[in-house]
Design a protein around this motif. Structure first.
Motif, PDB file in Angstrom:
ATOM      1  N   PRO A  56       0.838  -1.210   0.000  1.00  0.00           N
ATOM      2  CA  PRO A  56       0.000   0.000   0.000  1.00  0.00           C
ATOM      3  C   PRO A  56       0.865   1.249   0.000  1.00  0.00           C
ATOM      4  O   PRO A  56       2.004   1.241   0.461  1.00  0.00           O
ATOM      5  CB  PRO A  56      -0.792  -0.131   1.312  1.00  0.00           C
ATOM      6  N   GLY A  57       0.315   2.316  -0.530  1.00  0.00           N
ATOM      7  CA  GLY A  57       1.037   3.574  -0.562  1.00  0.00           C
ATOM      8  C   GLY A  57       0.830   4.293  -1.881  1.00  0.00           C
ATOM      9  O   GLY A  57       0.046   3.868  -2.737  1.00  0.00           O
ATOM     10  N   ALA A  58       1.588   5.353  -2.046  1.00  0.00           N
ATOM     11  CA  ALA A  58       1.390   6.237  -3.190  1.00  0.00           C
ATOM     12  C   ALA A  58       1.658   5.554  -4.523  1.00  0.00           C
ATOM     13  O   ALA A  58       1.135   5.994  -5.551  1.00  0.00           O
ATOM     14  CB  ALA A  58       2.291   7.463  -3.047  1.00  0.00           C
ATOM     15  N   ARG A  59       2.468   4.470  -4.527  1.00  0.00           N
ATOM     16  CA  ARG A  59       2.861   3.864  -5.796  1.00  0.00           C
ATOM     17  C   ARG A  59       2.090   2.581  -6.106  1.00  0.00           C
ATOM     18  O   ARG A  59       2.371   1.925  -7.111  1.00  0.00           O
ATOM     19  CB  ARG A  59       4.364   3.569  -5.788  1.00  0.00           C
ATOM     20  N   ARG A  60       1.116   2.199  -5.259  1.00  0.00           N
ATOM     21  CA  ARG A  60       0.447   0.919  -5.506  1.00  0.00           C
ATOM     22  C   ARG A  60      -0.241   0.895  -6.869  1.00  0.00           C
ATOM     23  O   ARG A  60      -0.073  -0.073  -7.627  1.00  0.00           O
ATOM     24  CB  ARG A  60      -0.562   0.596  -4.400  1.00  0.00           C
ATOM     25  N   ALA A  61      -1.011   1.905  -7.203  1.00  0.00           N
ATOM     26  CA  ALA A  61      -1.709   1.918  -8.488  1.00  0.00           C
ATOM     27  C   ALA A  61      -0.712   1.863  -9.639  1.00  0.00           C
ATOM     28  O   ALA A  61      -0.924   1.152 -10.644  1.00  0.00           O
ATOM     29  CB  ALA A  61      -2.601   3.150  -8.595  1.00  0.00           C
ATOM     30  N   GLU A  62       0.378   2.605  -9.512  1.00  0.00           N
ATOM     31  CA  GLU A  62       1.427   2.584 -10.539  1.00  0.00           C
ATOM     32  C   GLU A  62       1.994   1.178 -10.693  1.00  0.00           C
ATOM     33  O   GLU A  62       2.207   0.693 -11.812  1.00  0.00           O
ATOM     34  CB  GLU A  62       2.535   3.562 -10.150  1.00  0.00           C
TER      35      GLU A  62
ATOM     36  N   SER B  29      -1.029 -14.342 -10.208  1.00  0.00           N
ATOM     37  CA  SER B  29      -1.850 -14.621  -9.035  1.00  0.00           C
ATOM     38  C   SER B  29      -1.518 -13.608  -7.949  1.00  0.00           C
ATOM     39  O   SER B  29      -0.352 -13.445  -7.578  1.00  0.00           O
ATOM     40  CB  SER B  29      -1.594 -16.045  -8.523  1.00  0.00           C
ATOM     41  N   TRP B  30      -2.545 -12.931  -7.459  1.00  0.00           N
ATOM     42  CA  TRP B  30      -2.386 -11.878  -6.459  1.00  0.00           C
ATOM     43  C   TRP B  30      -2.454 -12.485  -5.056  1.00  0.00           C
ATOM     44  O   TRP B  30      -3.384 -13.208  -4.730  1.00  0.00           O
ATOM     45  CB  TRP B  30      -3.482 -10.832  -6.629  1.00  0.00           C
ATOM     46  N   PHE B  31      -1.450 -12.163  -4.230  1.00  0.00           N
ATOM     47  CA  PHE B  31      -1.404 -12.639  -2.839  1.00  0.00           C
ATOM     48  C   PHE B  31      -2.198 -11.665  -1.979  1.00  0.00           C
ATOM     49  O   PHE B  31      -1.692 -10.621  -1.580  1.00  0.00           O
ATOM     50  CB  PHE B  31       0.052 -12.735  -2.377  1.00  0.00           C
ATOM     51  N   ASP B  32      -3.442 -11.997  -1.713  1.00  0.00           N
ATOM     52  CA  ASP B  32      -4.375 -11.051  -1.091  1.00  0.00           C
ATOM     53  C   ASP B  32      -4.512 -11.346   0.399  1.00  0.00           C
ATOM     54  O   ASP B  32      -5.540 -11.846   0.870  1.00  0.00           O
ATOM     55  CB  ASP B  32      -5.743 -11.141  -1.781  1.00  0.00           C
ATOM     56  N   LYS B  33      -3.464 -11.013   1.136  1.00  0.00           N
ATOM     57  CA  LYS B  33      -3.450 -11.297   2.575  1.00  0.00           C
ATOM     58  C   LYS B  33      -2.607 -10.249   3.300  1.00  0.00           C
ATOM     59  O   LYS B  33      -1.610  -9.759   2.757  1.00  0.00           O
ATOM     60  CB  LYS B  33      -2.871 -12.695   2.827  1.00  0.00           C
ATOM     61  N   LYS B  34      -2.991  -9.945   4.517  1.00  0.00           N
ATOM     62  CA  LYS B  34      -2.168  -9.107   5.379  1.00  0.00           C
ATOM     63  C   LYS B  34      -1.141  -9.998   6.050  1.00  0.00           C
ATOM     64  O   LYS B  34      -1.462 -10.879   6.834  1.00  0.00           O
ATOM     65  CB  LYS B  34      -3.027  -8.402   6.432  1.00  0.00           C
ATOM     66  N   ALA B  35       0.120  -9.771   5.736  1.00  0.00           N
ATOM     67  CA  ALA B  35       1.212 -10.561   6.297  1.00  0.00           C
ATOM     68  C   ALA B  35       2.272  -9.588   6.799  1.00  0.00           C
ATOM     69  O   ALA B  35       1.967  -8.701   7.584  1.00  0.00           O
ATOM     70  CB  ALA B  35       1.756 -11.528   5.243  1.00  0.00           C
TER      71      ALA B  35
ATOM     72  N   ALA C   9       3.524  -7.323   5.059  1.00  0.00           N
ATOM     73  CA  ALA C   9       2.899  -6.098   4.527  1.00  0.00           C
ATOM     74  C   ALA C   9       1.434  -6.428   4.298  1.00  0.00           C
ATOM     75  O   ALA C   9       1.039  -7.592   4.256  1.00  0.00           O
ATOM     76  CB  ALA C   9       3.570  -5.658   3.235  1.00  0.00           C
ATOM     77  N   ASP C  10       0.629  -5.409   4.141  1.00  0.00           N
ATOM     78  CA  ASP C  10      -0.788  -5.634   3.886  1.00  0.00           C
ATOM     79  C   ASP C  10      -1.005  -5.668   2.375  1.00  0.00           C
ATOM     80  O   ASP C  10      -1.208  -4.644   1.737  1.00  0.00           O
ATOM     81  CB  ASP C  10      -1.644  -4.538   4.534  1.00  0.00           C
ATOM     82  N   TRP C  11      -0.949  -6.866   1.824  1.00  0.00           N
ATOM     83  CA  TRP C  11      -1.050  -7.036   0.382  1.00  0.00           C
ATOM     84  C   TRP C  11      -2.501  -7.016  -0.098  1.00  0.00           C
ATOM     85  O   TRP C  11      -2.738  -7.076  -1.311  1.00  0.00           O
ATOM     86  CB  TRP C  11      -0.403  -8.361  -0.029  1.00  0.00           C
ATOM     87  N   ARG C  12      -3.465  -6.929   0.803  1.00  0.00           N
ATOM     88  CA  ARG C  12      -4.875  -6.998   0.405  1.00  0.00           C
ATOM     89  C   ARG C  12      -5.229  -5.830  -0.519  1.00  0.00           C
ATOM     90  O   ARG C  12      -4.964  -4.672  -0.223  1.00  0.00           O
ATOM     91  CB  ARG C  12      -5.780  -6.990   1.632  1.00  0.00           C
ATOM     92  N   LEU C  13      -5.844  -6.167  -1.621  1.00  0.00           N
ATOM     93  CA  LEU C  13      -6.195  -5.156  -2.613  1.00  0.00           C
ATOM     94  C   LEU C  13      -7.203  -4.158  -2.063  1.00  0.00           C
ATOM     95  O   LEU C  13      -7.188  -2.979  -2.413  1.00  0.00           O
ATOM     96  CB  LEU C  13      -6.750  -5.843  -3.865  1.00  0.00           C
TER      97      LEU C  13
END
Length: 336
Positions: free
Chosen positions: A268-274, A293-299, A301-305
């Motif tokens: 997450p952060g300013a560059r996620r969309a980029e 395949s997207w790793f959609d989990k808080k680990a 880092a919080d990778w959840r979309l």
């Protein structure tokens, strides 16, 4: 990248399944026994004249979400968030876990292929290579054969890093290759031939030049897909070519087999969309990369979309491309 804690999978009976719509314009087959092999000559990349599960003409859209594929509700909710239902479902299995047949069936019945990341915790690759786990692997292979539904298996992923129990500080490349080939041979002997064997190194620019992927490659006779693990962060390169390019170049010196970005995400952060746009454009530009395949989990880092609106919008725009998503039940397994 060490991005998740290890949690053993407990399989307790048939899983609760929830509905998931197949992509429009696809023809789904019926029954649990699809994916018969074709006998055509193996092609060099995914752009075969006749698409197959191994060499699709369109892209896989995958996700790891906790609870799936025991239940497909997490996958369905991800599809609602992103505007398209995934057709690839990733889950993690520990060494000693039984084959999650009901989960694989859940995913298949909703048009998705399952990828099992099979992690040999609690043993060593040397032990696997000398046969200590043969009885367990035979039982697992027999369960895969009995189910009769295609499945991808990624054994001992990120073997070229030093953070896993089977990584560079715990096993040699020779032990990895010997263990992989022994497991593969047991599946062949069991008649479990609807497995897409997925060899999954971590991106090499996170590791350095001292580890050569060539030393870890079991060879085309034992591998169907190369699955690359790599994440966009604030401290790693910010373009697809910089993040994944060195690894793809090294892999391409070894084989022309299809490439799958097996695990990825963006912090997450300013560059996620980029970063998401970079991921999408990079895959779109490469016909030999058959999806991600997207790793959609808080680990770590919080990778959840779901955590950022700009990231969701970028992801939705990415997967709106008609090249993403197809009902896997409509394709034959394919030749190697």
């Amino acid at each position: 990248m060490l991005r998740r804690p290890y949690v053993p999978l407990l399989v307790t009976g048939l899983a609760l399944a929830c509905g998931m719509l197949a992509p429009s314009g696809t023809q789904a087959s019926e029954g649990p026994h699809p994916g018969s092999r074709v006998t055509a000559t193996t092609v060099a990349g995914p752009a075969a004249a006749a698409p197959t599960l191994i060499h699709p003409q369109r892209k896989y859209l995958g996700v790891f979400r906790e609870g799936a594929p025991s239940s497909m509700r997490p996958v369905e909710e991800f599809g609602q968030l992103t505007g398209k239902q995934p057709n690839l479902v990733l889950y993690y299995a520990g060494w000693g876990d039984g084959f999650h047949a009901s989960g694989v069936r859940n995913a298949w019945n909703r048009g998705a292929l399952t990828v099992v990341s099979w992690e040999p915790h609690g043993t060593t690759l040397a032990a696997v290579a000398r046969g200590d786990s043969d009885a367990y692997v035979r039982r697992y292979a027999a369960a895969v054969r009995t189910l009769g539904i295609p499945v991808a298996i990624s054994f001992a992923d990120e073997m070229n890093g030093d953070w896993e129990d089977w990584g560079t500080t715990s096993a040699t490349p020779e032990e990895f290759v010997a263990a992989w080939r022994r497991v593969h041979r047991i599946f062949d002997e069991a008649g479990a031939d609807r497995v897409i064997w997925t060899w999954s190194p971590n991106i090499t620019n996170a590791i350095g030049d001292s580890v050569r992927l060539a030393d870890y490659d079991p060879g085309d006779a034992y591998v169907d897909w190369t699955g690359i693990v790599g994440y966009f962060t604030d401290w790693d390169p910010h373009t697809f070519d910089e993040l994944f390019g060195p690894t793809i170049d090294e892999v391409r010196a070894l084989s022309r087999r299809p490439l799958l970005i097996l695990e990825t995400g963006a912090v997450p952060g300013a560059r996620r969309a980029e970063h998401i746009r970079e991921l999408c454009e990079g895959i779109r530009a490469r016909p030999d990369v058959i999806g991600f395949s997207w790793f959609d989990k808080k680990a770590r880092a919080d990778w959840r979309l779901e955590t950022e609106g700009d990231g969701i919008a970028a992801f939705r725009s990415c997967v709106a491309d008609e090249r993403y998503g197809f009902d896997v039940r409509g394709l034959p397994f394919g030749s190697r």
